[in-house]
Design a protein around this motif. Structure first.
Motif, PDB file in Angstrom:
ATOM      1  N   PRO A  75       0.820  -1.223   0.000  1.00 17.65           N
ATOM      2  CA  PRO A  75       0.000   0.000   0.000  1.00 17.65           C
ATOM      3  C   PRO A  75       0.853   1.273   0.000  1.00 17.65           C
ATOM      4  O   PRO A  75       1.905   1.333   0.618  1.00 17.65           O
ATOM      5  CB  PRO A  75      -0.793  -0.092   1.303  1.00 17.65           C
ATOM      6  CG  PRO A  75      -0.731  -1.515   1.717  1.00 17.65           C
ATOM      7  CD  PRO A  75       0.555  -2.057   1.164  1.00 17.65           C
ATOM      8  N   VAL A  76       0.341   2.266  -0.684  1.00 19.65           N
ATOM      9  CA  VAL A  76       1.018   3.555  -0.773  1.00 19.65           C
ATOM     10  C   VAL A  76       0.347   4.525   0.190  1.00 19.65           C
ATOM     11  O   VAL A  76      -0.867   4.554   0.314  1.00 19.65           O
ATOM     12  CB  VAL A  76       0.934   4.124  -2.200  1.00 19.65           C
ATOM     13  CG1 VAL A  76       1.549   5.507  -2.271  1.00 19.65           C
ATOM     14  CG2 VAL A  76       1.591   3.193  -3.175  1.00 19.65           C
ATOM     15  N   GLU A  77       1.163   5.291   0.869  1.00 18.59           N
ATOM     16  CA  GLU A  77       0.681   6.396   1.682  1.00 18.59           C
ATOM     17  C   GLU A  77       1.342   7.650   1.130  1.00 18.59           C
ATOM     18  O   GLU A  77       2.138   7.570   0.192  1.00 18.59           O
ATOM     19  CB  GLU A  77       1.045   6.190   3.155  1.00 18.59           C
ATOM     20  CG  GLU A  77       0.339   4.997   3.766  1.00 18.59           C
ATOM     21  CD  GLU A  77       0.607   4.856   5.252  1.00 18.59           C
ATOM     22  OE1 GLU A  77       0.940   5.870   5.908  1.00 18.59           O
ATOM     23  OE2 GLU A  77       0.483   3.737   5.755  1.00 18.59           O
ATOM     24  N   HIS A  78       1.019   8.774   1.710  1.00 18.41           N
ATOM     25  CA  HIS A  78       1.655  10.015   1.301  1.00 18.41           C
ATOM     26  C   HIS A  78       2.310  10.646   2.518  1.00 18.41           C
ATOM     27  O   HIS A  78       1.743  10.632   3.612  1.00 18.41           O
ATOM     28  CB  HIS A  78       0.643  10.970   0.660  1.00 18.41           C
ATOM     29  CG  HIS A  78       0.207  10.477  -0.673  1.00 18.41           C
ATOM     30  ND1 HIS A  78      -0.838   9.605  -0.840  1.00 18.41           N
ATOM     31  CD2 HIS A  78       0.707  10.703  -1.910  1.00 18.41           C
ATOM     32  CE1 HIS A  78      -0.974   9.319  -2.114  1.00 18.41           C
ATOM     33  NE2 HIS A  78      -0.046   9.973  -2.794  1.00 18.41           N
ATOM     34  N   CYS A  79       3.506  11.162   2.313  1.00 16.95           N
ATOM     35  CA  CYS A  79       4.247  11.817   3.387  1.00 16.95           C
ATOM     36  C   CYS A  79       3.387  12.945   3.958  1.00 16.95           C
ATOM     37  O   CYS A  79       2.829  13.745   3.217  1.00 16.95           O
ATOM     38  CB  CYS A  79       5.561  12.368   2.830  1.00 16.95           C
ATOM     39  SG  CYS A  79       6.521  13.318   4.025  1.00 16.95           S
ATOM     40  N   ARG A  80       3.310  12.993   5.276  1.00 17.35           N
ATOM     41  CA  ARG A  80       2.490  14.011   5.927  1.00 17.35           C
ATOM     42  C   ARG A  80       3.104  15.407   5.812  1.00 17.35           C
ATOM     43  O   ARG A  80       2.436  16.391   6.098  1.00 17.35           O
ATOM     44  CB  ARG A  80       2.269  13.661   7.396  1.00 17.35           C
ATOM     45  CG  ARG A  80       1.338  12.478   7.542  1.00 17.35           C
ATOM     46  CD  ARG A  80       1.007  12.232   8.975  1.00 17.35           C
ATOM     47  NE  ARG A  80       2.071  11.455   9.592  1.00 17.35           N
ATOM     48  CZ  ARG A  80       2.161  11.192  10.887  1.00 17.35           C
ATOM     49  NH1 ARG A  80       1.269  11.674  11.720  1.00 17.35           N
ATOM     50  NH2 ARG A  80       3.137  10.474  11.355  1.00 17.35           N
ATOM     51  N   SER A  81       4.356  15.494   5.407  1.00 17.82           N
ATOM     52  CA  SER A  81       4.998  16.803   5.251  1.00 17.82           C
ATOM     53  C   SER A  81       4.994  17.292   3.816  1.00 17.82           C
ATOM     54  O   SER A  81       4.514  18.373   3.523  1.00 17.82           O
ATOM     55  CB  SER A  81       6.441  16.751   5.758  1.00 17.82           C
ATOM     56  OG  SER A  81       6.464  16.539   7.134  1.00 17.82           O
ATOM     57  N   CYS A  82       5.539  16.481   2.922  1.00 18.53           N
ATOM     58  CA  CYS A  82       5.707  16.942   1.539  1.00 18.53           C
ATOM     59  C   CYS A  82       4.647  16.398   0.593  1.00 18.53           C
ATOM     60  O   CYS A  82       4.531  16.873  -0.533  1.00 18.53           O
ATOM     61  CB  CYS A  82       7.103  16.601   1.028  1.00 18.53           C
ATOM     62  SG  CYS A  82       7.379  14.841   0.744  1.00 18.53           S
ATOM     63  N   GLY A  83       3.890  15.396   1.011  1.00 15.32           N
ATOM     64  CA  GLY A  83       2.814  14.861   0.188  1.00 15.32           C
ATOM     65  C   GLY A  83       3.222  13.853  -0.863  1.00 15.32           C
ATOM     66  O   GLY A  83       2.375  13.300  -1.564  1.00 15.32           O
TER      67      GLY A  83
END
Length: 92
Positions: free
Chosen positions: A11-19
């Motif tokens: 699964p892919v998530e997105h960095c909470r800082s840079c997206g």
């Protein structure tokens, strides 16, 4: 280096800082590490899926060079590419 995008196996998530997209892997020490999902020519992290868990290992020197020469995909820790990495670092 062959295309071995990790988004196809985990699964892919997105960095909470840079997206940017990230995937989470587990080190031999049991710590979680965010990885950029695309292989990198500068990569120094192996990634392999075992029993549904993405495992990561840092490789250096001759081992890293040998994997690169064999065209094995290597990845970068997202801490290397994230402009906000220092915000998330913890003391070791």
């Amino acid at each position: 280096m062959p295309s071995a995008n990790l988004t196809m196996i985990t699964p892919v998530e997105h960095c909470r800082s840079c997206g940017r997209p990230i995937v989470w892997a587990e080190t031999a020490a049991g710590k979680r590490i965010p990885l950029d999902p695309e292989p990198s020519e500068r990569g120094n992290v192996t990634a392999s899926l075992h029993t549904g868990v993405l495992h990561a290992g840092v490789v250096r020197g001759p081992q890293r060079d040998g994997l690169r020469a064999a065209h094995q995909p290597l990845y970068l820790s997202h801490f290397t590419t994230c402009p906000d990495a220092d915000t998330w670092r913890t003391n070791r």
